[in-house]
Design a protein around this motif. Structure first.
Motif, PDB file in Angstrom:
ATOM      1  N   LYS A 181     105.983   4.149  24.221  1.00 16.25           N
ATOM      2  CA  LYS A 181     106.643   2.845  24.085  1.00 16.25           C
ATOM      3  C   LYS A 181     107.477   2.518  25.323  1.00 16.25           C
ATOM      4  O   LYS A 181     108.251   1.560  25.321  1.00 16.25           O
ATOM      5  CB  LYS A 181     107.535   2.823  22.840  1.00 16.25           C
ATOM      6  N   LYS A 182     107.308   3.323  26.343  1.00 20.00           N
ATOM      7  CA  LYS A 182     108.015   3.142  27.617  1.00 20.00           C
ATOM      8  C   LYS A 182     109.536   3.091  27.441  1.00 20.00           C
ATOM      9  O   LYS A 182     110.230   2.331  28.105  1.00 20.00           O
ATOM     10  CB  LYS A 182     107.506   1.894  28.337  1.00 20.00           C
ATOM     11  N   TYR A 183     110.015   3.911  26.515  1.00 14.85           N
ATOM     12  CA  TYR A 183     111.446   4.059  26.259  1.00 14.85           C
ATOM     13  C   TYR A 183     112.126   2.716  25.966  1.00 14.85           C
ATOM     14  O   TYR A 183     113.259   2.480  26.368  1.00 14.85           O
ATOM     15  CB  TYR A 183     112.140   4.788  27.417  1.00 14.85           C
ATOM     16  N   SER A 184     111.422   1.855  25.260  1.00 15.03           N
ATOM     17  CA  SER A 184     111.974   0.540  24.933  1.00 15.03           C
ATOM     18  C   SER A 184     113.182   0.690  24.012  1.00 15.03           C
ATOM     19  O   SER A 184     113.359   1.705  23.336  1.00 15.03           O
ATOM     20  CB  SER A 184     110.921  -0.324  24.247  1.00 15.03           C
ATOM     21  N   HIS A 185     113.974  -0.365  23.991  1.00 19.38           N
ATOM     22  CA  HIS A 185     115.155  -0.355  23.134  1.00 19.38           C
ATOM     23  C   HIS A 185     114.757  -0.157  21.671  1.00 19.38           C
ATOM     24  O   HIS A 185     115.368   0.637  20.954  1.00 19.38           O
ATOM     25  CB  HIS A 185     115.955  -1.651  23.308  1.00 19.38           C
ATOM     26  N   CYS A 186     113.711  -0.844  21.232  1.00 22.59           N
ATOM     27  CA  CYS A 186     113.269  -0.705  19.839  1.00 22.59           C
ATOM     28  C   CYS A 186     112.769   0.714  19.557  1.00 22.59           C
ATOM     29  O   CYS A 186     113.031   1.264  18.483  1.00 22.59           O
ATOM     30  CB  CYS A 186     112.182  -1.732  19.504  1.00 22.59           C
ATOM     31  N   CYS A 199     112.658  -4.691  15.464  1.00 21.99           N
ATOM     32  CA  CYS A 199     111.985  -3.424  15.767  1.00 21.99           C
ATOM     33  C   CYS A 199     111.002  -2.994  14.683  1.00 21.99           C
ATOM     34  O   CYS A 199     110.372  -1.946  14.814  1.00 21.99           O
ATOM     35  CB  CYS A 199     113.029  -2.328  15.986  1.00 21.99           C
ATOM     36  N   TRP A 200     110.868  -3.770  13.630  1.00 19.67           N
ATOM     37  CA  TRP A 200     109.970  -3.376  12.545  1.00 19.67           C
ATOM     38  C   TRP A 200     108.556  -3.140  13.024  1.00 19.67           C
ATOM     39  O   TRP A 200     107.855  -2.276  12.526  1.00 19.67           O
ATOM     40  CB  TRP A 200     109.990  -4.400  11.418  1.00 19.67           C
ATOM     41  N   LYS A 201     108.126  -3.884  14.004  1.00 20.44           N
ATOM     42  CA  LYS A 201     106.764  -3.724  14.529  1.00 20.44           C
ATOM     43  C   LYS A 201     106.577  -2.366  15.212  1.00 20.44           C
ATOM     44  O   LYS A 201     105.452  -1.896  15.347  1.00 20.44           O
ATOM     45  CB  LYS A 201     106.438  -4.859  15.501  1.00 20.44           C
ATOM     46  N   ASP A 202     107.665  -1.735  15.610  1.00 26.62           N
ATOM     47  CA  ASP A 202     107.604  -0.451  16.314  1.00 26.62           C
ATOM     48  C   ASP A 202     107.766   0.753  15.391  1.00 26.62           C
ATOM     49  O   ASP A 202     107.701   1.897  15.854  1.00 26.62           O
ATOM     50  CB  ASP A 202     108.688  -0.390  17.397  1.00 26.62           C
ATOM     51  N   ARG A 203     107.990   0.502  14.103  1.00 28.35           N
ATOM     52  CA  ARG A 203     108.182   1.617  13.174  1.00 28.35           C
ATOM     53  C   ARG A 203     106.941   2.509  13.151  1.00 28.35           C
ATOM     54  O   ARG A 203     105.821   2.047  13.336  1.00 28.35           O
ATOM     55  CB  ARG A 203     108.453   1.108  11.759  1.00 28.35           C
ATOM     56  N   THR A 204     107.197   3.771  12.899  1.00 26.19           N
ATOM     57  CA  THR A 204     106.115   4.747  12.773  1.00 26.19           C
ATOM     58  C   THR A 204     106.590   5.868  11.862  1.00 26.19           C
ATOM     59  O   THR A 204     107.786   6.015  11.626  1.00 26.19           O
ATOM     60  CB  THR A 204     105.701   5.309  14.152  1.00 26.19           C
ATOM     61  N   GLU A 240     115.697   2.809  18.949  1.00 28.10           N
ATOM     62  CA  GLU A 240     116.300   2.534  17.637  1.00 28.10           C
ATOM     63  C   GLU A 240     115.513   3.234  16.528  1.00 28.10           C
ATOM     64  O   GLU A 240     116.091   3.793  15.602  1.00 28.10           O
ATOM     65  CB  GLU A 240     116.385   1.030  17.377  1.00 28.10           C
ATOM     66  N   VAL A 241     114.195   3.205  16.623  1.00 28.13           N
ATOM     67  CA  VAL A 241     113.348   3.891  15.638  1.00 28.13           C
ATOM     68  C   VAL A 241     113.634   5.399  15.681  1.00 28.13           C
ATOM     69  O   VAL A 241     113.764   6.047  14.632  1.00 28.13           O
ATOM     70  CB  VAL A 241     111.856   3.581  15.894  1.00 28.13           C
ATOM     71  N   VAL A 242     113.765   5.947  16.864  1.00 24.70           N
ATOM     72  CA  VAL A 242     114.052   7.378  17.016  1.00 24.70           C
ATOM     73  C   VAL A 242     115.454   7.702  16.490  1.00 24.70           C
ATOM     74  O   VAL A 242     115.657   8.724  15.828  1.00 24.70           O
ATOM     75  CB  VAL A 242     113.876   7.815  18.485  1.00 24.70           C
ATOM     76  N   ARG A 243     116.404   6.838  16.753  1.00 25.63           N
ATOM     77  CA  ARG A 243     117.773   7.057  16.261  1.00 25.63           C
ATOM     78  C   ARG A 243     117.782   7.144  14.731  1.00 25.63           C
ATOM     79  O   ARG A 243     118.421   8.027  14.147  1.00 25.63           O
ATOM     80  CB  ARG A 243     118.702   5.939  16.738  1.00 25.63           C
ATOM     81  N   ILE A 244     117.031   6.274  14.083  1.00 24.50           N
ATOM     82  CA  ILE A 244     116.942   6.292  12.621  1.00 24.50           C
ATOM     83  C   ILE A 244     116.285   7.600  12.154  1.00 24.50           C
ATOM     84  O   ILE A 244     116.721   8.220  11.181  1.00 24.50           O
ATOM     85  CB  ILE A 244     116.147   5.065  12.101  1.00 24.50           C
TER      86      ILE A 244
END
Length: 183
Positions: A153-158, A48-53, A161-165
């Protein structure tokens, strides 16, 4: 010692804030919710690193000038409300532990009800401070950014995970806020 290890201590200090003075001790509930949020997923974050923001947690909230106890209570309520709203979306990952997720969801709802009762007892609900209203609007915009991110992100799993963090960081901020009120 990591900042995560300090959370139980920080939540114990919560009782010194306005919550306990109003008979509204959320210490155990916040600690349980934080632990559930940590345990809800065992998905490795590397993919999921590519999805970090950067969601840019609002500096106005962190640096609130002379943050009063009532304002802090309103801010914590707003944060819990916005977290509850985000987790109300039907698109949370099926891979998350659904039992723990429901426990978290129920815990957030219980805390919100308890805070609303406490805010009503203290009269802060009827006559909100201008500063607390401004901070609530700033927080709503911040959480709206999180919602837009999930949507984009179309509610993707990654994305989840980014939102959870990020929401874990919000829980840490709530514990810091209560420590600040104690000091």
């Amino acid at each position: 010692m990591t900042s995560w290890a300090l959370l139980p201590l920080a939540l114990v200090l919560l009782c010194s804030s306005s919550f306990c003075s109003l008979g509204c001790d959320l210490t155990q509930d916040l600690q349980e919710d934080f632990l559930l949020l940590n345990q809800i997923s065992t998905f490795p974050l590397v993919p999921c690193w590519k999805d970090r923001t950067s969601f840019n947690f609002p500096k106005e909230v962190m640096e609130g000038s002379q943050l009063q106890r009532g304002n802090a209570t309103v801010i914590i309520h707003e944060m819990l409300q916005q977290i509850f709203t985000i987790f109300s979306l039907k698109a949370v990952p099926a891979a998350w532990n659904q039992t723990q997720f429901m426990q978290l969801f129920i815990g957030l709802d219980r805390q919100l009800q308890q805070l609303e009762k406490c805010l009503g007892q203290n009269g802060e609900w009827e006559e909100p401070f201008l500063e607390s209203e401004n901070l609530r609007l700033i927080l709503k915009n911040y959480f709206q950014g999180i919602s837009h991110y999930l949507q984009g992100k179309k509610y993707s799993h990654c994305a989840w995970e980014v939102v959870r963090i990020e929401i874990r960081r919000v829980f840490l901020f709530m514990s810091k806020l209560t420590r600040k009120l104690r000091d």
